[in-house]
Design a protein around this motif. Sequence first.
Motif, PDB file in Angstrom:
ATOM      1  N   PHE A  15       0.801  -1.219   0.000  1.00 17.68           N
ATOM      2  CA  PHE A  15       0.000   0.000   0.000  1.00 17.68           C
ATOM      3  C   PHE A  15       0.843   1.283   0.000  1.00 17.68           C
ATOM      4  N   SER A  16       0.446   2.209  -0.813  1.00 17.76           N
ATOM      5  CA  SER A  16       0.994   3.567  -0.688  1.00 17.76           C
ATOM      6  C   SER A  16      -0.134   4.529  -1.033  1.00 17.76           C
ATOM      7  N   PHE A  17      -0.043   5.782  -0.602  1.00 21.61           N
ATOM      8  CA  PHE A  17      -1.149   6.679  -0.907  1.00 21.61           C
ATOM      9  C   PHE A  17      -0.674   8.000  -1.484  1.00 21.61           C
ATOM     10  N   SER A  18      -1.539   8.611  -2.256  1.00 22.13           N
ATOM     11  CA  SER A  18      -1.177   9.880  -2.875  1.00 22.13           C
ATOM     12  C   SER A  18      -1.715  11.030  -2.044  1.00 22.13           C
ATOM     13  N   THR A  19      -1.221  12.212  -2.278  1.00 25.20           N
ATOM     14  CA  THR A  19      -1.658  13.353  -1.470  1.00 25.20           C
ATOM     15  C   THR A  19      -2.922  13.995  -2.028  1.00 25.20           C
ATOM     16  N   ASN A  20      -3.206  13.744  -3.320  1.00 28.01           N
ATOM     17  CA  ASN A  20      -4.420  14.311  -3.891  1.00 28.01           C
ATOM     18  C   ASN A  20      -5.560  13.319  -3.780  1.00 28.01           C
ATOM     19  N   GLU A  21      -6.768  13.848  -3.543  1.00 29.96           N
ATOM     20  CA  GLU A  21      -7.902  12.943  -3.408  1.00 29.96           C
ATOM     21  C   GLU A  21      -8.458  12.621  -4.785  1.00 29.96           C
ATOM     22  N   SER A  22      -8.546  11.331  -5.103  1.00 26.71           N
ATOM     23  CA  SER A  22      -9.138  10.979  -6.392  1.00 26.71           C
ATOM     24  C   SER A  22     -10.656  11.071  -6.230  1.00 26.71           C
ATOM     25  N   THR A  23     -11.341  11.147  -7.349  1.00 29.53           N
ATOM     26  CA  THR A  23     -12.802  11.241  -7.258  1.00 29.53           C
ATOM     27  C   THR A  23     -13.379   9.872  -6.937  1.00 29.53           C
ATOM     28  N   ASP A  24     -12.513   8.867  -6.939  1.00 31.55           N
ATOM     29  CA  ASP A  24     -12.960   7.498  -6.790  1.00 31.55           C
ATOM     30  C   ASP A  24     -12.335   6.869  -5.545  1.00 31.55           C
ATOM     31  N   ILE A  25     -12.469   7.575  -4.419  1.00 28.81           N
ATOM     32  CA  ILE A  25     -11.783   7.161  -3.197  1.00 28.81           C
ATOM     33  C   ILE A  25     -12.401   5.866  -2.687  1.00 28.81           C
ATOM     34  N   SER A  26     -11.548   4.891  -2.362  1.00 30.64           N
ATOM     35  CA  SER A  26     -12.119   3.661  -1.798  1.00 30.64           C
ATOM     36  C   SER A  26     -12.018   3.722  -0.282  1.00 30.64           C
ATOM     37  N   VAL A  27     -12.932   3.003   0.351  1.00 29.02           N
ATOM     38  CA  VAL A  27     -12.933   2.960   1.813  1.00 29.02           C
ATOM     39  C   VAL A  27     -11.652   2.291   2.299  1.00 29.02           C
ATOM     40  N   ARG A  28     -11.165   1.305   1.509  1.00 29.52           N
ATOM     41  CA  ARG A  28      -9.930   0.614   1.892  1.00 29.52           C
ATOM     42  C   ARG A  28      -8.757   1.600   1.946  1.00 29.52           C
ATOM     43  N   ASP A  29      -8.669   2.487   0.948  1.00 28.38           N
ATOM     44  CA  ASP A  29      -7.591   3.478   0.965  1.00 28.38           C
ATOM     45  C   ASP A  29      -7.718   4.403   2.173  1.00 28.38           C
ATOM     46  N   SER A  30      -8.950   4.820   2.453  1.00 31.44           N
ATOM     47  CA  SER A  30      -9.152   5.733   3.594  1.00 31.44           C
ATOM     48  C   SER A  30      -8.730   5.073   4.896  1.00 31.44           C
ATOM     49  N   ILE A  31      -9.136   3.823   5.053  1.00 27.33           N
ATOM     50  CA  ILE A  31      -8.832   3.158   6.335  1.00 27.33           C
ATOM     51  C   ILE A  31      -7.325   2.941   6.468  1.00 27.33           C
ATOM     52  N   HIS A  32      -6.653   2.675   5.345  1.00 27.08           N
ATOM     53  CA  HIS A  32      -5.189   2.546   5.407  1.00 27.08           C
ATOM     54  C   HIS A  32      -4.560   3.855   5.878  1.00 27.08           C
ATOM     55  N   ARG A  33      -5.059   4.957   5.367  1.00 30.05           N
ATOM     56  CA  ARG A  33      -4.521   6.263   5.775  1.00 30.05           C
ATOM     57  C   ARG A  33      -4.740   6.486   7.277  1.00 30.05           C
ATOM     58  N   LEU A  34      -5.942   6.119   7.729  1.00 34.77           N
ATOM     59  CA  LEU A  34      -6.261   6.344   9.143  1.00 34.77           C
ATOM     60  C   LEU A  34      -5.409   5.453  10.045  1.00 34.77           C
ATOM     61  N   ILE A  35      -5.195   4.209   9.600  1.00 38.06           N
ATOM     62  CA  ILE A  35      -4.351   3.291  10.389  1.00 38.06           C
ATOM     63  C   ILE A  35      -2.918   3.835  10.446  1.00 38.06           C
ATOM     64  N   ASP A  36      -2.402   4.284   9.298  1.00 35.25           N
ATOM     65  CA  ASP A  36      -1.034   4.828   9.268  1.00 35.25           C
ATOM     66  C   ASP A  36      -0.891   6.029  10.203  1.00 35.25           C
ATOM     67  N   ARG A  37      -1.892   6.910  10.128  1.00 29.23           N
ATOM     68  CA  ARG A  37      -1.846   8.137  10.939  1.00 29.23           C
ATOM     69  C   ARG A  37      -1.779   7.777  12.426  1.00 29.23           C
ATOM     70  N   ALA A  38      -2.654   6.855  12.836  1.00 30.98           N
ATOM     71  CA  ALA A  38      -2.722   6.510  14.263  1.00 30.98           C
ATOM     72  C   ALA A  38      -1.510   5.708  14.706  1.00 30.98           C
ATOM     73  N   SER A  39      -0.974   4.885  13.792  1.00 26.51           N
ATOM     74  CA  SER A  39       0.113   3.976  14.209  1.00 26.51           C
ATOM     75  C   SER A  39       1.357   4.748  14.657  1.00 26.51           C
ATOM     76  N   MET A  40       1.457   6.025  14.241  1.00 25.22           N
ATOM     77  CA  MET A  40       2.610   6.838  14.651  1.00 25.22           C
ATOM     78  C   MET A  40       2.616   7.057  16.164  1.00 25.22           C
ATOM     79  N   TYR A  41       1.480   6.865  16.803  1.00 27.43           N
ATOM     80  CA  TYR A  41       1.386   7.072  18.256  1.00 27.43           C
ATOM     81  C   TYR A  41       1.351   5.745  19.005  1.00 27.43           C
TER      82      TYR A  41
END
Length: 487
Positions: A15-41
Amino acid sequence: MLKRLVGRTSLISKFSFSTNESTDISVRDSIHRLIDRASMYTRIPGSFIDGLKKCSHVLELSIPLKKDNGQLAVFEAYRAHHSIHALPLKGGIRFAPNMRLADIEGVAALMTLKMACADIPYGGAHGGISVDPSSLSVLEQERLARAYAKELIKSGFMGPSIDVPGPDIGTDGRTMAWIMDEFLKIAPDVTEGLAAVTGKPEAAGGIAGRKEAAGLGFYFALKNFLEDEELVEPLELTKELKGKKIIIQGFGNVGYHVSKFLSENGKAKIIGVLDQNGGVYKATGLDITALKTYYDENKTLKGFTEGKHFDNPEDVLSKTCDIFIPAASENTITVNNSHLLKCKIVAEAANLPLSIKAEENLIKNGVAILPDIIMNSGGVISSYFEYVKNIGHISPEKLTKRWELKSNEKILQFLARILGTEVQNSDLQVASDLEIVNNALEDIIQNSVKTAKKTSKLYSISYKDAAYVNALNRIYENLRYSSHYAA
Ligand SMILES: NC(=O)C1=CN([C@@H]2O[C@H](COP(=O)(O)OP(=O)(O)OC[C@H]3O[C@@H](n4cnc5c(N)ncnc54)[C@H](OP(=O)(O)O)[C@@H]3O)[C@@H](O)[C@H]2O)C=CC1
Ligand SMILES: O=C(O)CCC(=O)C(=O)O
């Protein structure tokens, strides 16, 4: 008909993510971002976090249905098992058009986090059939639900110790009762067969309060969050729900029950309600019971005369309120409409209703976000109680009622002797199933909010990141001792 069964054992994420939001955002991509963000703590190893982004098993199906007119239709259907760190798995079954595997896998992961946050010892799952249920007759819906259940059972994707589905978008207690009946037909010798599905009507083995539980849980969570000075003071809000102006997107099972409990128990003013085709608005507060009766009869908000109707939902979305509650589906608020919101708090009743960019924009504008994995966890918490009831073949009230009555009677007799008064039988009350379930629900939600607030303060992070941190830590603690993941 089995299309594809994927068993994934690799813990390495590509998994990797881009900084721009595509018009076709998947829930899987969003949850990966949220997991990454929280895992820093957290101190959780990266390989473990990567593993958590994967679903362990995914089932793709094509289900043929003989329509009432004799014609054949074929529907795509899915079930994703996210994390098998705790069994059974649990999560909703949805009947909705345009379902995508990437979204289903994302919601399955969200369910793992939601249950970890509430300390429910199950892994997450999600699935459903890509169909607009309103395009089918009731008999067609029943045949489709049964055919789906049959495929899940045959494929080892359903059963009281494997995966226990519950209701979600486009499904309800009746759907769950059909699915349970199918399970009992196929596996009559499974003693815990009633526990194969939750969200059933009480007459079919369900538990009191399940239907309204997501709404009631939301009410408990909101009340508890508002008690935090660090939330309300910067927003120049008071701590009380009473009089708060609220707009709700979606008026299905969750949206209606959220509106009901916030207005009846919390005395909040529901000033706007919107569906896909428009919205109603009344600055002094809508009569939610009247609106529900109208919506059930007409399947639309249009024509409800006790409020002003707008054909464009954005006209209601953009009204000023204290709290905006998305209660419809994923990604209903994106960069395309987040700028319209004029609220101080967004409290997520739907699963992942905000795209990541929309959430970032709202936070930049000083809006506080109350996270779905706490706010709507009441549904699955109540499902957990139903499961426990079904496994034990006894309701909580039945087991203790007589004993409670007798012990209360003894206490009253003792007090009456000391005070020199008479004991009235009417003084004696014991808790009903509904009271036991609702109090347990309140307790779990209160604890989730308390721990989210604590983690949020500890790391100076949002409630959402804090809830994810708590969930990730709980899963890690649980999983690190398992033979699959020993680190
Ligand atoms: N049911 C449950 O126990 C739980 C559900 N959830 C989540 O809550 C959310 C709602 O689920 P639930 O209430 O059960 O589903 P329902 O199918 O009962 O209701 C969904 C409602 O949202 C409306 N809707 C759909 N899209 C939009 C949109 N873009 N704008 C405004 N309204 C819209 C639908 O209208 P229409 O019918 O016209 O399409 C319908 O009124 C989902 O995210 C679900 O995953 C979370 C926890 C528990
Ligand atoms: O009760 C369940 O198993 C499903 C609940 C659900 O759909 C959810 O929490 O999103």
